[in-house]
Write a protein that holds these residues in place. Structure first.
Motif, PDB file in Angstrom:
ATOM      1  N   UNK A   1       0.807  -1.215   0.000  1.00  0.00           N
ATOM      2  CA  UNK A   1       0.000   0.000   0.000  1.00  0.00           C
ATOM      3  C   UNK A   1       0.849   1.279   0.000  1.00  0.00           C
ATOM      4  N   UNK A   2       2.167   1.153   0.094  1.00  0.00           N
ATOM      5  CA  UNK A   2       3.025   2.340   0.084  1.00  0.00           C
ATOM      6  C   UNK A   2       2.888   3.070  -1.247  1.00  0.00           C
ATOM      7  N   UNK A   3       2.640   4.361  -1.175  1.00  0.00           N
ATOM      8  CA  UNK A   3       2.538   5.162  -2.400  1.00  0.00           C
ATOM      9  C   UNK A   3       3.861   5.810  -2.771  1.00  0.00           C
ATOM     10  N   UNK A   4       4.767   5.950  -1.793  1.00  0.00           N
ATOM     11  CA  UNK A   4       6.089   6.529  -2.041  1.00  0.00           C
ATOM     12  C   UNK A   4       7.127   5.410  -2.042  1.00  0.00           C
ATOM     13  N   UNK A   5       8.179   5.539  -2.828  1.00  0.00           N
ATOM     14  CA  UNK A   5       9.177   4.468  -2.886  1.00  0.00           C
ATOM     15  C   UNK A   5       9.963   4.355  -1.591  1.00  0.00           C
ATOM     16  N   UNK A   6      10.260   3.126  -1.208  1.00  0.00           N
ATOM     17  CA  UNK A   6      11.139   2.881  -0.064  1.00  0.00           C
ATOM     18  C   UNK A   6      12.585   2.900  -0.538  1.00  0.00           C
ATOM     19  N   UNK A   7      13.501   3.123   0.398  1.00  0.00           N
ATOM     20  CA  UNK A   7      14.926   3.106   0.077  1.00  0.00           C
ATOM     21  C   UNK A   7      15.562   1.816   0.560  1.00  0.00           C
ATOM     22  N   UNK A   8      16.193   1.069  -0.328  1.00  0.00           N
ATOM     23  CA  UNK A   8      16.831  -0.196   0.052  1.00  0.00           C
ATOM     24  C   UNK A   8      18.120   0.072   0.829  1.00  0.00           C
TER      25      UNK A   8
ATOM     26  N   UNK B   1      19.881  -9.202  -1.229  1.00  0.00           N
ATOM     27  CA  UNK B   1      19.879  -7.998  -2.031  1.00  0.00           C
ATOM     28  C   UNK B   1      19.953  -6.765  -1.141  1.00  0.00           C
ATOM     29  N   UNK B   2      19.346  -6.846   0.050  1.00  0.00           N
ATOM     30  CA  UNK B   2      19.326  -5.708   0.967  1.00  0.00           C
ATOM     31  C   UNK B   2      19.116  -6.214   2.386  1.00  0.00           C
ATOM     32  N   UNK B   3      19.589  -5.423   3.366  1.00  0.00           N
ATOM     33  CA  UNK B   3      19.325  -5.729   4.771  1.00  0.00           C
ATOM     34  C   UNK B   3      17.899  -5.351   5.155  1.00  0.00           C
ATOM     35  N   UNK B   4      17.332  -4.394   4.446  1.00  0.00           N
ATOM     36  CA  UNK B   4      15.997  -3.918   4.778  1.00  0.00           C
ATOM     37  C   UNK B   4      15.661  -2.695   3.959  1.00  0.00           C
ATOM     38  N   UNK B   5      14.745  -1.883   4.463  1.00  0.00           N
ATOM     39  CA  UNK B   5      14.265  -0.713   3.726  1.00  0.00           C
ATOM     40  C   UNK B   5      14.095   0.470   4.671  1.00  0.00           C
ATOM     41  N   UNK B   6      14.196   1.672   4.101  1.00  0.00           N
ATOM     42  CA  UNK B   6      13.903   2.899   4.829  1.00  0.00           C
ATOM     43  C   UNK B   6      12.574   3.445   4.310  1.00  0.00           C
ATOM     44  N   UNK B   7      11.659   3.697   5.233  1.00  0.00           N
ATOM     45  CA  UNK B   7      10.332   4.209   4.893  1.00  0.00           C
ATOM     46  C   UNK B   7      10.047   5.415   5.774  1.00  0.00           C
ATOM     47  N   UNK B   8       9.520   6.472   5.203  1.00  0.00           N
ATOM     48  CA  UNK B   8       9.135   7.652   5.978  1.00  0.00           C
ATOM     49  C   UNK B   8       7.891   7.314   6.793  1.00  0.00           C
ATOM     50  N   UNK B   9       7.895   7.689   8.070  1.00  0.00           N
ATOM     51  CA  UNK B   9       6.799   7.310   8.966  1.00  0.00           C
ATOM     52  C   UNK B   9       5.445   7.775   8.435  1.00  0.00           C
ATOM     53  N   UNK B  10       5.380   8.964   7.871  1.00  0.00           N
ATOM     54  CA  UNK B  10       4.114   9.471   7.324  1.00  0.00           C
ATOM     55  C   UNK B  10       3.605   8.558   6.213  1.00  0.00           C
ATOM     56  N   UNK B  11       4.500   8.139   5.324  1.00  0.00           N
ATOM     57  CA  UNK B  11       4.106   7.247   4.232  1.00  0.00           C
ATOM     58  C   UNK B  11       3.631   5.902   4.771  1.00  0.00           C
ATOM     59  N   UNK B  12       4.305   5.421   5.804  1.00  0.00           N
ATOM     60  CA  UNK B  12       3.917   4.147   6.408  1.00  0.00           C
ATOM     61  C   UNK B  12       2.550   4.267   7.069  1.00  0.00           C
TER      62      UNK B  12
ATOM     63  N   UNK C   1      16.834   7.196   1.683  1.00  0.00           N
ATOM     64  CA  UNK C   1      15.408   7.220   1.398  1.00  0.00           C
ATOM     65  C   UNK C   1      15.149   6.907  -0.067  1.00  0.00           C
ATOM     66  N   UNK C   2      13.919   6.606  -0.386  1.00  0.00           N
ATOM     67  CA  UNK C   2      13.575   6.270  -1.752  1.00  0.00           C
ATOM     68  C   UNK C   2      13.314   7.466  -2.638  1.00  0.00           C
ATOM     69  N   UNK C   3      13.281   8.679  -2.047  1.00  0.00           N
ATOM     70  CA  UNK C   3      12.969   9.884  -2.827  1.00  0.00           C
ATOM     71  C   UNK C   3      14.215  10.667  -3.234  1.00  0.00           C
ATOM     72  N   UNK C   4      15.402  10.048  -3.087  1.00  0.00           N
ATOM     73  CA  UNK C   4      16.635  10.722  -3.468  1.00  0.00           C
ATOM     74  C   UNK C   4      17.251  11.566  -2.368  1.00  0.00           C
ATOM     75  N   UNK C   5      16.584  11.673  -1.228  1.00  0.00           N
ATOM     76  CA  UNK C   5      17.122  12.375  -0.070  1.00  0.00           C
ATOM     77  C   UNK C   5      17.685  11.368   0.931  1.00  0.00           C
ATOM     78  N   UNK C   6      18.381  11.898   1.938  1.00  0.00           N
ATOM     79  CA  UNK C   6      18.790  11.096   3.084  1.00  0.00           C
ATOM     80  C   UNK C   6      17.905  11.469   4.269  1.00  0.00           C
ATOM     81  N   UNK C   7      17.590  10.476   5.070  1.00  0.00           N
ATOM     82  CA  UNK C   7      16.996  10.759   6.366  1.00  0.00           C
ATOM     83  C   UNK C   7      18.125  10.926   7.369  1.00  0.00           C
ATOM     84  N   UNK C   8      18.177  12.064   8.033  1.00  0.00           N
ATOM     85  CA  UNK C   8      19.239  12.305   8.998  1.00  0.00           C
ATOM     86  C   UNK C   8      18.685  12.138  10.410  1.00  0.00           C
ATOM     87  N   UNK C   9      19.479  11.488  11.240  1.00  0.00           N
ATOM     88  CA  UNK C   9      19.184  11.313  12.661  1.00  0.00           C
ATOM     89  C   UNK C   9      20.412  11.822  13.404  1.00  0.00           C
TER      90      UNK C   9
END
Length: 408
Positions: free
Chosen positions: A75-82, A107-118, A226-234
């Motif tokens: 159901x994710x409408x935005x791409x996830x980042x591998x 192929x990947x350890x997991x995915x990055x998803x923005x909480x709002x998209x999730x 992230x899947x949108x070409x940005x990085x999520x910074x913490x």
């Protein structure tokens, strides 16, 4: 067709307090196995809970399996980042650890998803559930044990009270859990004296699947693909500096992240809004009570280092759902005891990992630098130690629920 809100017949198999990440996922898992669920939410219809913001969620492979089996990731409408690689280092120390998924047959350890998209994906999936009744906006006021069920007292936004009954009460209502408190379950707290800032940043180099974690004396700085070409910074800062960091303009904020992280992705060019969260570990002293259980942050709120929190919480939820699938009575004492037993090893190992890593990597004690550097070297050279870290990164600790193993 989803059942109507607030039906006249208010008796349920399971009542879940909290419609956030873990609570909503558990409701979907229980609907999937044919159980009638009450989902009690503070947010009104049409509004996402506050937890679904710009935070960047790192889903381990086990979590990806579980959410795909529940029909949520679809159901994710935005791409996830591998996450194809994990790069770990610390300011002032020698060495680094680089884990590559391909070296471990993935192929990947997991995915990055923005909480709002999730949150939007969970909402879309919940709208398809036929056995989930949503009570919203409502607050949990307490519960009373009875013959084969608990009676729950709820209050709506107008102050009107409502009671419902459920054979099992589940608290998924976060760190300051009202359910946990009402059950008399104590909790141990550890304040790390840090505040975590999260934001979206754009860099000269686009994400290539590498998740970076850079430790510093005041906490970690992570850049997630992230899947949108940005990085999520913490970015973790000392609590005493949090107000000053919050007041920085965008240029000064980016300069601070650049100084803490370095130049591995080139210059940081732009940032989105920042959010801040104090880092306090809260660990419940029990996971179950009479016809009741707590899951997710209500059971344990971790230091976010290594991005373990939601992954652990989902394993709580899917373990409970798996056990309920095999029993007629979801509040059976034997079932709940088995749930607590199955969660013990995973929970303890994850708490030790996140808390220990936060302690070891924070501070500026020069005497610890040789120890940390030796640790980086050991991980780089010892296959068994690398395999242990990889297993944790993939979400495979302890008794893993079936759906997280990819067994739909």
């Amino acid at each position: 067709m989803q059942p109507p809100d607030h039906p006249a017949d208010a008796r349920h198999d399971v009542a879940i307090i909290g419609g956030g990440l873990v609570g909503a996922s558990l409701a979907i898992a229980l609907d999937r196995i044919g159980r009638h669920v009450a989902l009690v939410e503070a947010a009104p219809p049409g509004a996402l809970p506050a937890v679904f913001d710009e935070r960047n969620l790192s889903f381990a492979e086990a979590t990806v399996h579980g959410l795909r089996a529940l029909g949520v990731l679809q159901k994710l409408r935005a791409p996830a980042g591998a996450i194809r690689r994990i790069h770990v280092s610390r300011q002032g120390d020698f060495g680094r650890v680089v884990l590559d998924a391909k070296e471990h047959g993935r192929e990947a350890f997991g995915q990055v998803v923005v909480a709002r998209d999730f949150g939007q994906a969970l909402e879309a999936r919940l709208s398809e559930c036929t056995r989930v009744t949503r009570y919203r906006p409502m607050r949990f006021e307490g519960s009373d044990p009875g013959d084969g069920a608990r009676t729950l007292r709820l209050r709506d936004a107008d102050g009107q009270e409502k009671t419902i009954a459920a054979r099992l009460l589940v608290g998924a209502d976060g760190t300051r859990s009202g359910v946990r408190e009402s059950l008399g379950i104590g909790a141990d707290e550890r304040d790390f004296g840090q505040t975590l800032f999260v934001a979206r940043v754009r860099a000269e180099r686009a994400p290539d699947g590498t998740a970076y974690e850079r430790f510093g004396p005041d906490g970690p700085t992570a850049l997630l693909p992230r899947g949108d070409g940005h990085f999520g910074v913490v970015h973790g800062v000392a609590r005493a500096d949090a107000d000053a960091v919050a007041a920085l303009d965008d240029a000064a904020w980016l300069a601070r992240i650049q100084a803490a992280f370095g130049w591995r992705v080139g210059r940081l060019l732009a940032t989105g809004p920042r959010s801040a969260y104090p880092i306090v570990q809260v660990v419940a002293r029990a996971l179950v009570a009479d016809r009741a259980a707590i899951v997710g942050n209500a059971a344990q709120t971790l230091h976010p280092i290594g991005a373990q929190g939601f992954n652990l919480g989902l394993r709580d939820a899917l373990t409970l759902a798996e056990l309920i699938e095999g029993h007629d009575d979801p509040g059976n004492a034997t079932l709940l005891g088995e749930h607590a037993r199955r969660r013990e090893d995973d929970r303890n190992a994850t708490l030790q990992f996140s808390g220990g890593l936060a302690t070891l990597t924070a501070g500026d004690d020069a005497t610890l630098r040789p120890l940390r550097s030796l640790g980086f070297a050991a991980v780089a050279r010892l296959p068994a130690l690398r395999a242990h870290l990889v297993g944790g990164a993939l979400g495979y600790r302890g008794d893993v629920p079936r759906l997280c193993r990819g067994d739909a």
